[in-house]
Structures are given as C-alpha cells and as structure tokens.
Write an enzyme that holds these catalytic residues in place. Structure first.
Site, PDB file in Angstrom:
ATOM      1  N   ILE A  59      54.327  -4.299  58.408  1.00  0.00           N
ATOM      2  CA  ILE A  59      55.368  -5.206  58.407  1.00  0.00           C
ATOM      3  C   ILE A  59      56.138  -4.542  57.069  1.00  0.00           C
ATOM      4  O   ILE A  59      55.620  -4.193  55.984  1.00  0.00           O
ATOM      5  CB  ILE A  59      54.897  -6.383  57.733  1.00  0.00           C
ATOM      6  CG1 ILE A  59      54.148  -6.999  59.075  1.00  0.00           C
ATOM      7  CG2 ILE A  59      56.128  -7.221  57.551  1.00  0.00           C
ATOM      8  CD1 ILE A  59      53.540  -8.387  58.911  1.00  0.00           C
ATOM      9  N   CYS A  60      57.600  -4.396  57.256  1.00  0.00           N
ATOM     10  CA  CYS A  60      58.373  -3.712  56.444  1.00  0.00           C
ATOM     11  C   CYS A  60      58.106  -2.436  55.650  1.00  0.00           C
ATOM     12  O   CYS A  60      57.685  -1.558  56.399  1.00  0.00           O
ATOM     13  CB  CYS A  60      58.782  -4.712  55.381  1.00  0.00           C
ATOM     14  SG  CYS A  60      59.959  -4.736  54.235  1.00  0.00           S
ATOM     15  N   THR A  61      57.745  -2.205  54.503  1.00  0.00           N
ATOM     16  CA  THR A  61      57.450  -0.932  53.910  1.00  0.00           C
ATOM     17  C   THR A  61      56.144  -0.572  53.912  1.00  0.00           C
ATOM     18  O   THR A  61      55.571   0.429  53.627  1.00  0.00           O
ATOM     19  CB  THR A  61      57.744  -0.901  52.252  1.00  0.00           C
ATOM     20  OG1 THR A  61      56.968  -2.001  51.464  1.00  0.00           O
ATOM     21  CG2 THR A  61      59.210  -1.039  51.841  1.00  0.00           C
TER      22      THR A  61
END
Length: 342
Positions: free
Chosen positions: A130-132
């Site tokens: 998720i995301c970074t």
C-alpha cells in the site's frame, strides 16, 4: 470462490467443515502510517461467509523484529504481538506505507531488518503493498521486471532508483498475480476490495464496501487524482505560454499561438515544452482542460454539456472521451464519486 466448505460433511446433519480462514499478515516497522495499517484490518477483518457466521480472513499485525512497541509517524504507538515468524504461515502479506525515511527512499535498498523479514515469506504467498510500501518490496527485488505503482509523489523516485521496474504512475493499483501494488492512501482500500472480489466474488466485496461506507469499486486502471500546479506567468521557458493558455481554456488554442506567445518557433517550443513538462503541448492542454472539468464537476451543478463548453471541449461527447482516456471514468461517474447526491 465464495464457499470455504471442504469435501465431506461429517455425520448427517452436521454443519459443513470449513477451511481455515485465509491468513493475512500486515508487516510494519517504525514510521508506519496508521491509516494504511488500518486498511487491511478493516477490509479483510469484517469479511464473512455469505451466511454471515464465519470470518473469511484471519488478519494479524507483525513487525520486522521480536514482538514490541512500534512507533508510527505520529503520536501513536502500537504494541505488536507477532514478530516476522508470522510471515512464514501467511497466505497474503501486506506491507503498508512508511513515512519517508531510510535507505529505501535514498539508495533504493531496503533496511536489513525489513529485508530479512520479507525473506521469510513462504513460496506461493501473495504479496501486497500500500502506497510507499512498494519501495520496500522494490528494495529487495520483489518487483524486478514487473509492472507496479506507488503514490504519485514517489513514482519518479521509484523510476530513478529502480529502472528495472515498469512503474505506472497513472493507476490506482496494479494486479500482477501474486504481487500487487497500490497508489497512495485510499487506493489501498480499492486494492483490498479488489482482492475480496478476486477471492470471494462481487457480493461479498460489495457488502464490505457498504459496511465501510466506501465506493464498492474503482477500477485499478483509473488514474490517480493529482492536482497539477499552475505555471508561473513570469517564469522562464514555456511557463508564460502555459500561464496564458490556462486563462483561455474555454477558447480554441493552437500550437502556433502558444509558440508565438513564448517568442519561439513551433519546433523549438515543442521541444522545450516536452523538456519542461514531460508532455507535448497537446497532451498538456487536454490534461489542463480535464482538470478544469473535474473542478466544475466537483463544485457546481452545471450540466455536462455546459462544462464541456467551458473547458474548450465543445461537446459533451468530446469531454466524455477525454475523461475516459485521461482518468478512466466518465463525467457522471466522477461527479457521483466526488459530489454525491445530498
């Protein structure tokens, strides 16, 4: 697959034997972002069999070292009961975002404790970021040669650090089978709901979405909604021409007019424009008009036809075509998402 029933029902009249819930391990380290940690727990944690009796997933949080208190990027600290050994029995491993720090963001190498933990994931397990969190996977080679995405703010960094990855900055998530990556923040919800649909079908995914009060489906190919800065009218290069065009989006604008405003030949202007923006003048102009259409869809009740005219598209059909190409949604779908009915 909706049912978790195993072959054989035991004695007559007994309830069917169910397979163990799919085990999800959420791996965090210091600097994790609480919102992203909560996404898999909320989405997978409330999913139930169609009769509502049995959980479909067993969700646990683990850390890269022994069970301990793990500090978030804010004033929240989480006492984690599981160490990296939980990854060895997980069917799906989720790596949420971590606030920008460490070698994953500077040299492209995942920190040793995180790398060692990721190395304990069993063969055949599904890996999700998720995301970074994608940068953590990238730093140990899990995304090499694969399509992937991350938060739009970090896609250029990911490209620079990992040219071997096929980075797609314009999508909400990428499903590459056993490895899936999502864009920033709420795109993690979209990816987890996508996994629910993949695992158990639309009905269960929609039930979880309703209970979570989020849209049941935003397609992975839908573009990340990114606001782009207004160029400085007094800046160098093509910036004055871009600022001039921004004031006239409702009018027909030609390449020759923009080049003339920058006091350049069309050829020089086109080359300089692409160097400065990464797009051709035509592509940039379409995106700016779509951005204006987005704001009008969000902030006004204007009909699609009038919005098309204000944005320089001329017809509603042209606006629909350009929004579908640029964002992956129609004007009506976009308005429904960002300006729900009262």
């Amino acid at each position: 697959m909706v049912s978790r029933q195993l072959p054989g029902h035991g004695e007559s009249g007994d309830r069917p034997t169910l397979a163990p819930p799919h085990r999800v391990a959420v791996l965090i380290t210091d600097g994790f972002i609480p919102f992203e940690l909560g996404i898999p727990h909320r989405i997978f944690g409330i999913a139930r069999t169609p009769d509502g009796h049995e959980p479909l997933y067993d969700v646990v949080t683990c850390t890269t070292r022994e069970p301990r208190a793990v500090r978030s990027d804010s004033d929240v600290t989480v006492l984690v009961d599981h160490g990296p050994e939980a990854l060895e029995s997980a069917d799906t491993v989720v790596v949420p975002a971590v606030r920008e720090h460490g070698t994953a963001f500077t040299s492209g190498v995942t920190a040793p404790d995180m790398a060692e933990a990721l190395g304990r994931i069993r063969p055949g397990a599904r890996i999700v970021s998720i995301c970074t969190g994608a940068l953590q996977l990238a730093g140990v080679g899990l995304l090499d040669g694969r399509p992937a995405t991350t938060h739009w703010h970090y896609t250029d960094l990911m490209r620079q650090l990992h040219p071997e990855i096929q980075v797609n900055p314009d999508v909400l998530y990428v499903d590459d089978g056993d490895v899936l990556t999502s864009a920033g923040v709420a795109a993690g919800i979209d990816l987890c709901l996508h996994l629910l649909r993949r695992d158990h079908g639309t009905a269960i995914a929609h039930d979880v979405a309703r209970r979570t009060v989020v849209p049941p489906h935003r397609d992975g190919g839908q573009a990340q909604y990114v606001d782009r800065p207004v160029p400085d009218a007094d800046g160098p290069g093509t910036a004055p021409a871009r600022a001039w065009a921004m004031e006239r989006l409702h009018e027909p604008i030609t390449l020759a007019e923009m080049a003339g405003h920058a006091a350049m030949s069309v050829r020089t202007f086109t080359r300089r424009f692409r160097e400065e923006t990464g797009e051709s003048p035509g592509q940039w102009l379409v995106r700016r008009r779509v951005d204006l259409a987005r704001r009008l869809l969000e902030d006004t009740d204007l009909a699609v036809e009038r919005i098309a005219a204000r944005c320089g598209f001329g017809t509603a059909q042209s606006l629909r075509a350009h929004m579908q190409t640029t964002l992956g949604v129609s004007p009506t779908q976009y308005r429904r998402t960002f300006r729900p009915a009262a």
